[in-house]
Motif scaffolding. Structure first.
Motif, PDB file in Angstrom:
ATOM      1  N   ASN A  95      -4.931  -3.465  -8.405  1.00 36.97           N
ATOM      2  CA  ASN A  95      -5.428  -2.209  -7.844  1.00 36.97           C
ATOM      3  C   ASN A  95      -4.326  -1.170  -7.707  1.00 36.97           C
ATOM      4  O   ASN A  95      -4.514   0.003  -8.048  1.00 36.97           O
ATOM      5  N   VAL A  96      -3.171  -1.588  -7.193  1.00 30.09           N
ATOM      6  CA  VAL A  96      -2.067  -0.651  -6.982  1.00 30.09           C
ATOM      7  C   VAL A  96      -1.582  -0.070  -8.299  1.00 30.09           C
ATOM      8  O   VAL A  96      -1.317   1.137  -8.408  1.00 30.09           O
ATOM      9  N   LYS A  97      -1.479  -0.896  -9.313  1.00 29.19           N
ATOM     10  CA  LYS A  97      -1.027  -0.392 -10.613  1.00 29.19           C
ATOM     11  C   LYS A  97      -2.003   0.643 -11.174  1.00 29.19           C
ATOM     12  O   LYS A  97      -1.592   1.671 -11.733  1.00 29.19           O
ATOM     13  N   LYS A  98      -3.265   0.382 -11.018  1.00 28.76           N
ATOM     14  CA  LYS A  98      -4.277   1.326 -11.484  1.00 28.76           C
ATOM     15  C   LYS A  98      -4.154   2.647 -10.725  1.00 28.76           C
ATOM     16  O   LYS A  98      -4.202   3.729 -11.315  1.00 28.76           O
ATOM     17  N   MET A  99      -3.965   2.578  -9.426  1.00 33.01           N
ATOM     18  CA  MET A  99      -3.876   3.778  -8.597  1.00 33.01           C
ATOM     19  C   MET A  99      -2.611   4.573  -8.895  1.00 33.01           C
ATOM     20  O   MET A  99      -2.623   5.807  -8.910  1.00 33.01           O
ATOM     21  N   ILE A 100      -1.490   3.886  -9.140  1.00 38.34           N
ATOM     22  CA  ILE A 100      -0.253   4.580  -9.497  1.00 38.34           C
ATOM     23  C   ILE A 100      -0.426   5.323 -10.819  1.00 38.34           C
ATOM     24  O   ILE A 100      -0.028   6.491 -10.953  1.00 38.34           O
ATOM     25  N   ALA A 131       0.815  -1.213   0.000  1.00 38.64           N
ATOM     26  CA  ALA A 131       0.000   0.000   0.000  1.00 38.64           C
ATOM     27  C   ALA A 131       0.849   1.263   0.000  1.00 38.64           C
ATOM     28  O   ALA A 131       0.390   2.332  -0.415  1.00 38.64           O
ATOM     29  N   GLY A 132       2.098   1.160   0.441  1.00 40.17           N
ATOM     30  CA  GLY A 132       2.992   2.305   0.439  1.00 40.17           C
ATOM     31  C   GLY A 132       3.298   2.832  -0.945  1.00 40.17           C
ATOM     32  O   GLY A 132       3.798   3.953  -1.093  1.00 40.17           O
ATOM     33  N   GLU A 173      -9.172  -0.189  -0.219  1.00 37.72           N
ATOM     34  CA  GLU A 173      -9.100   0.057  -1.660  1.00 37.72           C
ATOM     35  C   GLU A 173      -8.033  -0.803  -2.318  1.00 37.72           C
ATOM     36  O   GLU A 173      -8.229  -1.335  -3.410  1.00 37.72           O
ATOM     37  N   VAL A 174      -6.890  -0.962  -1.654  1.00 38.42           N
ATOM     38  CA  VAL A 174      -5.781  -1.739  -2.222  1.00 38.42           C
ATOM     39  C   VAL A 174      -6.084  -3.229  -2.228  1.00 38.42           C
ATOM     40  O   VAL A 174      -5.848  -3.926  -3.227  1.00 38.42           O
ATOM     41  N   TYR A 175      -6.635  -3.734  -1.119  1.00 40.97           N
ATOM     42  CA  TYR A 175      -6.760  -5.178  -0.960  1.00 40.97           C
ATOM     43  C   TYR A 175      -8.139  -5.729  -1.310  1.00 40.97           C
ATOM     44  O   TYR A 175      -8.389  -6.915  -1.087  1.00 40.97           O
TER      45      TYR A 175
END
Length: 277
Positions: free
Chosen positions: A253-258, A209-210, A244-246
């Motif tokens: 999810n993380v790739k989309k958010m980045i 998540a970081g 949101e991440v998990y």
């Protein structure tokens, strides 16, 4: 020695044809550095490592090695693992020529080496890399569980600074009792059940998540370890981002958010990311 209590396990960037996108990975690391992140793990987690060929891993090393400012200001940890020991050895030898800070030694998936075979594999990579190392135990993905006796034996090497995902709270307690070192650390892999893991002896974090909220995740984790008060507002913020991440597949999810933050990192290699909708 690896001194940071938290490192960010960064995803590997891919283009839309699933080819390696070194610049995208580096751009994301640069952005994390600007936000104050002092340590990152590359090609060591997030489930993508074994989709990378040896050639791609070497390309990724070369791309990061060119970033002198990043290497000067950050701990760069690189994941070393392969189904074939010969490939892992070549990777370790390559890293020995870099200014990277350390490696994370992962174990081959599917083939299930014996404990003795895994120990010899670890010793060989440690020797060739000439870097501080974190052991990475991930039986859920690899099918291999590094036994507590093996972890205790490998702790005799001063270059091994700790283990990621050692196992249950009971297993961690037994290992701690048997290892007479104050500089051997237990890394939690991601934030799932992190409160319980810290209470059970985990004292460092390999964060997923970081990638999205590095400062907030690091502060939260350090407060957990130091048993400091966490405000209601902080708890709400952390709960919101972790949800949101998990929710579903964390790496997707993380790739989309980045990417939504303005640093295109692409999607995942199929079948990860497949959807019927």
């Amino acid at each position: 020695m690896l001194t940071e209590t938290v490192h960010i396990a960064v995803p590997t960037a891919f283009l839309y044809d699933e080819s390696l996108y070194v610049e995208g990975t580096v751009n994301h690391i640069r952005n994390l550095s600007k936000q104050g992140v002092k340590s990152v793990l590359v090609s060591g987690t997030t489930g993508e490592q074994h989709s990378l060929s040896l050639i791609e891993k070497l390309e990724l090393i070369d791309g990061i090695e060119k970033e002198a400012e990043l290497i000067q200001n950050m701990e760069i940890i690189f994941g070393v693992s392969s189904v074939r020991q010969k490939d892992a050895e070549e990777l370790a030898e390559k890293i020995s020529t870099t200014n990277f800070s350390g490696i994370m030694i992962g174990y081959p998936p599917y083939i299930k080496p014996s404990q003795q075979e895994a120990i010899v594999y670890t010793e060989r990579l440690l020797q060739l890399s000439n870097k501080p190392a974190i052991l990475y135990n991930n039986p859920g993905r690899t099918g291999f569980d590094l036994a507590e006796e093996s972890i205790i034996y490998l702790s005799q090497y001063a270059e091994i600074v700790g283990v990621k995902d050692a196992g249950s709270v009971e297993k961690v307690a037994r290992i701690k009792d048997a290892i007479h070192r104050n500089d051997f650390y237990f890394y939690a892999g991601g934030e799932v059940e992190l409160v319980e893991k810290v209470a059970g002896g985990y004292n460092r974090l390999s964060s997923i998540a970081g990638n999205v909220l590095p400062k907030e995740i690091s502060q939260w984790f350090n407060k957990l370890v130091e048993q400091q008060e966490i405000t209601g507002r902080e708890s709400e913020q952390i709960h919101s981002i972790l949800e949101e991440v998990y929710r579903g597949n964390a790496i997707v999810n993380v790739k989309k958010m980045i990417s939504e933050q303005g640093f295109p990192i692409g999607g995942c290699r199929s079948p990860i990311g497949n959807s019927l909708f």
